[in-house]
Design a protein around this motif. Structure first.
Motif, PDB file in Angstrom:
ATOM      1  N   PRO A   1       2.326   3.550  10.481  1.00 27.47           N
ATOM      2  CA  PRO A   1       2.356   2.153  10.912  1.00 27.47           C
ATOM      3  C   PRO A   1       1.495   1.262  10.026  1.00 27.47           C
ATOM      4  CG  PRO A   1       0.996   3.467  12.390  1.00 27.47           C
ATOM      5  CD  PRO A   1       1.607   4.414  11.410  1.00 27.47           C
ATOM      6  N   LEU A   2       1.993   0.068   9.770  1.00 26.29           N
ATOM      7  CA  LEU A   2       1.236  -0.916   8.987  1.00 26.29           C
ATOM      8  C   LEU A   2       0.521  -1.856   9.949  1.00 26.29           C
ATOM      9  CD1 LEU A   2       0.693  -2.175   6.116  1.00 26.29           C
ATOM     10  CD2 LEU A   2       2.597  -3.717   6.621  1.00 26.29           C
ATOM     11  N   GLU A   3      -0.797  -1.960   9.806  1.00 28.70           N
ATOM     12  CA  GLU A   3      -1.563  -2.867  10.654  1.00 28.70           C
ATOM     13  C   GLU A   3      -2.008  -4.070   9.845  1.00 28.70           C
ATOM     14  OE1 GLU A   3      -4.608  -0.919  13.112  1.00 28.70           O
ATOM     15  OE2 GLU A   3      -3.629   0.969  12.543  1.00 28.70           O
ATOM     16  N   ILE A   4      -1.790  -5.245  10.405  1.00 29.66           N
ATOM     17  CA  ILE A   4      -2.220  -6.481   9.751  1.00 29.66           C
ATOM     18  C   ILE A   4      -3.190  -7.195  10.692  1.00 29.66           C
ATOM     19  CG2 ILE A   4      -1.476  -8.585   8.577  1.00 29.66           C
ATOM     20  CD1 ILE A   4       1.371  -7.437   8.559  1.00 29.66           C
ATOM     21  N   GLN A   5      -4.383  -7.470  10.206  1.00 36.28           N
ATOM     22  CA  GLN A   5      -5.406  -8.154  10.991  1.00 36.28           C
ATOM     23  C   GLN A   5      -5.381  -9.650  10.714  1.00 36.28           C
ATOM     24  OE1 GLN A   5      -7.275  -6.165  12.967  1.00 36.28           O
ATOM     25  NE2 GLN A   5      -6.282  -4.358  12.081  1.00 36.28           N
TER      26      GLN A   5
ATOM     27  N   GLU B   1      -8.303  -6.404   2.558  1.00 38.08           N
ATOM     28  CA  GLU B   1      -9.112  -6.919   3.657  1.00 38.08           C
ATOM     29  C   GLU B   1      -8.417  -6.839   5.009  1.00 38.08           C
ATOM     30  OE1 GLU B   1     -11.033 -11.111   4.011  1.00 38.08           O
ATOM     31  OE2 GLU B   1     -11.720 -10.225   2.108  1.00 38.08           O
ATOM     32  N   ARG B   2      -7.122  -7.171   5.045  1.00 36.85           N
ATOM     33  CA  ARG B   2      -6.461  -7.312   6.343  1.00 36.85           C
ATOM     34  C   ARG B   2      -5.328  -6.322   6.603  1.00 36.85           C
ATOM     35  NH1 ARG B   2      -3.775 -11.574   7.215  1.00 36.85           N
ATOM     36  NH2 ARG B   2      -3.363 -12.102   5.044  1.00 36.85           N
ATOM     37  N   PHE B   3      -4.916  -5.579   5.572  1.00 37.83           N
ATOM     38  CA  PHE B   3      -3.780  -4.659   5.729  1.00 37.83           C
ATOM     39  C   PHE B   3      -4.260  -3.215   5.677  1.00 37.83           C
ATOM     40  CE2 PHE B   3      -1.917  -8.579   4.551  1.00 37.83           C
ATOM     41  CZ  PHE B   3      -0.580  -8.568   4.913  1.00 37.83           C
ATOM     42  N   SER B   4      -3.839  -2.410   6.640  1.00 38.29           N
ATOM     43  CA  SER B   4      -4.246  -1.007   6.616  1.00 38.29           C
ATOM     44  C   SER B   4      -3.151  -0.139   7.219  1.00 38.29           C
ATOM     45  CB  SER B   4      -5.551  -0.814   7.388  1.00 38.29           C
ATOM     46  OG  SER B   4      -5.373  -1.214   8.732  1.00 38.29           O
ATOM     47  N   SER B   5      -3.228   1.144   6.915  1.00 37.54           N
ATOM     48  CA  SER B   5      -2.237   2.074   7.443  1.00 37.54           C
ATOM     49  C   SER B   5      -2.818   3.480   7.424  1.00 37.54           C
ATOM     50  CB  SER B   5      -0.974   2.033   6.590  1.00 37.54           C
ATOM     51  OG  SER B   5       0.011   2.884   7.159  1.00 37.54           O
ATOM     52  N   THR B   6      -2.467   4.250   8.437  1.00 33.33           N
ATOM     53  CA  THR B   6      -2.877   5.655   8.475  1.00 33.33           C
ATOM     54  C   THR B   6      -1.637   6.510   8.657  1.00 33.33           C
ATOM     55  OG1 THR B   6      -4.942   5.000   9.529  1.00 33.33           O
ATOM     56  CG2 THR B   6      -4.378   7.339   9.606  1.00 33.33           C
ATOM     57  N   LEU B   7      -1.419   7.417   7.712  1.00 33.02           N
ATOM     58  CA  LEU B   7      -0.266   8.296   7.796  1.00 33.02           C
ATOM     59  C   LEU B   7      -0.575   9.447   8.742  1.00 33.02           C
ATOM     60  CD1 LEU B   7       1.987   9.392   4.903  1.00 33.02           C
ATOM     61  CD2 LEU B   7       1.089  11.128   6.414  1.00 33.02           C
TER      62      LEU B   7
ATOM     63  N   LEU C   1       0.822  -1.205   0.000  1.00 32.18           N
ATOM     64  CA  LEU C   1       0.000   0.000   0.000  1.00 32.18           C
ATOM     65  C   LEU C   1       0.850   1.246   0.000  1.00 32.18           C
ATOM     66  CD1 LEU C   1       0.187   1.104   3.169  1.00 32.18           C
ATOM     67  CD2 LEU C   1      -1.525  -0.638   3.556  1.00 32.18           C
ATOM     68  N   SER C   2       0.234   2.360  -0.378  1.00 30.50           N
ATOM     69  CA  SER C   2       0.890   3.669  -0.307  1.00 30.50           C
ATOM     70  C   SER C   2      -0.026   4.607   0.467  1.00 30.50           C
ATOM     71  CB  SER C   2       1.139   4.218  -1.716  1.00 30.50           C
ATOM     72  OG  SER C   2      -0.076   4.273  -2.432  1.00 30.50           O
ATOM     73  N   ARG C   3       0.574   5.537   1.189  1.00 27.19           N
ATOM     74  CA  ARG C   3      -0.199   6.544   1.917  1.00 27.19           C
ATOM     75  C   ARG C   3       0.461   7.900   1.692  1.00 27.19           C
ATOM     76  NH1 ARG C   3      -3.296   3.227   1.629  1.00 27.19           N
ATOM     77  NH2 ARG C   3      -4.469   2.097   3.216  1.00 27.19           N
ATOM     78  N   PHE C   4      -0.346   8.911   1.408  1.00 35.26           N
ATOM     79  CA  PHE C   4       0.178  10.253   1.140  1.00 35.26           C
ATOM     80  C   PHE C   4      -0.425  11.250   2.115  1.00 35.26           C
ATOM     81  CE2 PHE C   4      -0.395   8.558  -3.403  1.00 35.26           C
ATOM     82  CZ  PHE C   4       0.783   7.830  -3.339  1.00 35.26           C
ATOM     83  N   LYS C   5       0.335  12.302   2.397  1.00 35.86           N
ATOM     84  CA  LYS C   5      -0.196  13.376   3.243  1.00 35.86           C
ATOM     85  C   LYS C   5      -1.281  14.125   2.487  1.00 35.86           C
ATOM     86  CE  LYS C   5       2.243  17.183   4.355  1.00 35.86           C
ATOM     87  NZ  LYS C   5       3.281  17.955   5.060  1.00 35.86           N
ATOM     88  N   ILE C   6      -1.005  14.415   1.206  1.00 33.85           N
ATOM     89  CA  ILE C   6      -1.990  15.112   0.369  1.00 33.85           C
ATOM     90  C   ILE C   6      -2.485  14.120  -0.668  1.00 33.85           C
ATOM     91  CG2 ILE C   6      -2.355  17.038  -1.206  1.00 33.85           C
ATOM     92  CD1 ILE C   6       0.346  18.184   0.159  1.00 33.85           C
ATOM     93  N   GLY C   7      -3.772  13.899  -0.721  1.00 31.56           N
ATOM     94  CA  GLY C   7      -4.308  12.929  -1.677  1.00 31.56           C
ATOM     95  C   GLY C   7      -4.410  11.552  -1.052  1.00 31.56           C
ATOM     96  N   THR C   8      -5.065  10.647  -1.739  1.00 29.44           N
ATOM     97  CA  THR C   8      -5.251   9.319  -1.176  1.00 29.44           C
ATOM     98  C   THR C   8      -4.229   8.350  -1.717  1.00 29.44           C
ATOM     99  OG1 THR C   8      -7.000   9.229  -2.823  1.00 29.44           O
ATOM    100  CG2 THR C   8      -7.691   9.228  -0.498  1.00 29.44           C
ATOM    101  N   GLY C   9      -3.809   7.458  -0.875  1.00 29.51           N
ATOM    102  CA  GLY C   9      -2.906   6.398  -1.303  1.00 29.51           C
ATOM    103  C   GLY C   9      -3.723   5.271  -1.901  1.00 29.51           C
TER     104      GLY C   9
END
Length: 134
Positions: free
Chosen positions: A89-93, A75-81, A59-67
């Protein structure tokens, strides 16, 4: 606690805590990544590497715009910049055995298969974060 690795590309660098993260199947885990960048926008990318295969984009996450989150990880991987804390941080469920791998946090997209550049610019092999999921 523990030491932090610092990987410098000019003033831009990424810090990941040293050592392995061990977790049980079915649990959730968070892999930390902090960064410094001189760029006006923050672009952060997470990759997964199994064995000797080339790193795969998660995944990618940006300060401006959406990753973007790659299909198969949504489904199981998420991250909030968090630009204030400069952390992504990368979260894996619901951990599965197949999640056992080395995870890389990077400040720039890398060409898939171009591992030489990836290592040379950003990582040493002992920057392993997550393996040994029992």
């Amino acid at each position: 606690g523990g030491k932090w690795y610092s990987n410098h590309t000019q003033q831009d660098n990424v810090l990941q805590p040293e050592g392995d993260v061990t977790a049980a199947e079915g649990e959730a885990v968070t892999l930390d990544c902090q960064y410094n960048t001189s760029s006006t926008n923050d672009y952060l990318f997470w990759y997964k590497q199994d064995g000797d295969n080339s790193p795969k984009f998660i995944l990618s996450r940006f300060k401006i715009g959406t990753g973007n989150t790659e299909d198969g990880y949504k489904e199981r991987f998420s991250s909030t910049l968090n630009p204030t804390l400069r952390s992504v941080p990368l979260e894996i469920q619901k951990l599965q055995l197949s999640d056992s791998a080395v995870y890389y946090c990077a400040l720039q997209p890398t060409v898939t298969g171009n591992t030489k550049t990836l290592y040379k610019n950003l990582w040493s092999k002992d920057n392993a974060i997550l393996h040994n999921i029992h």
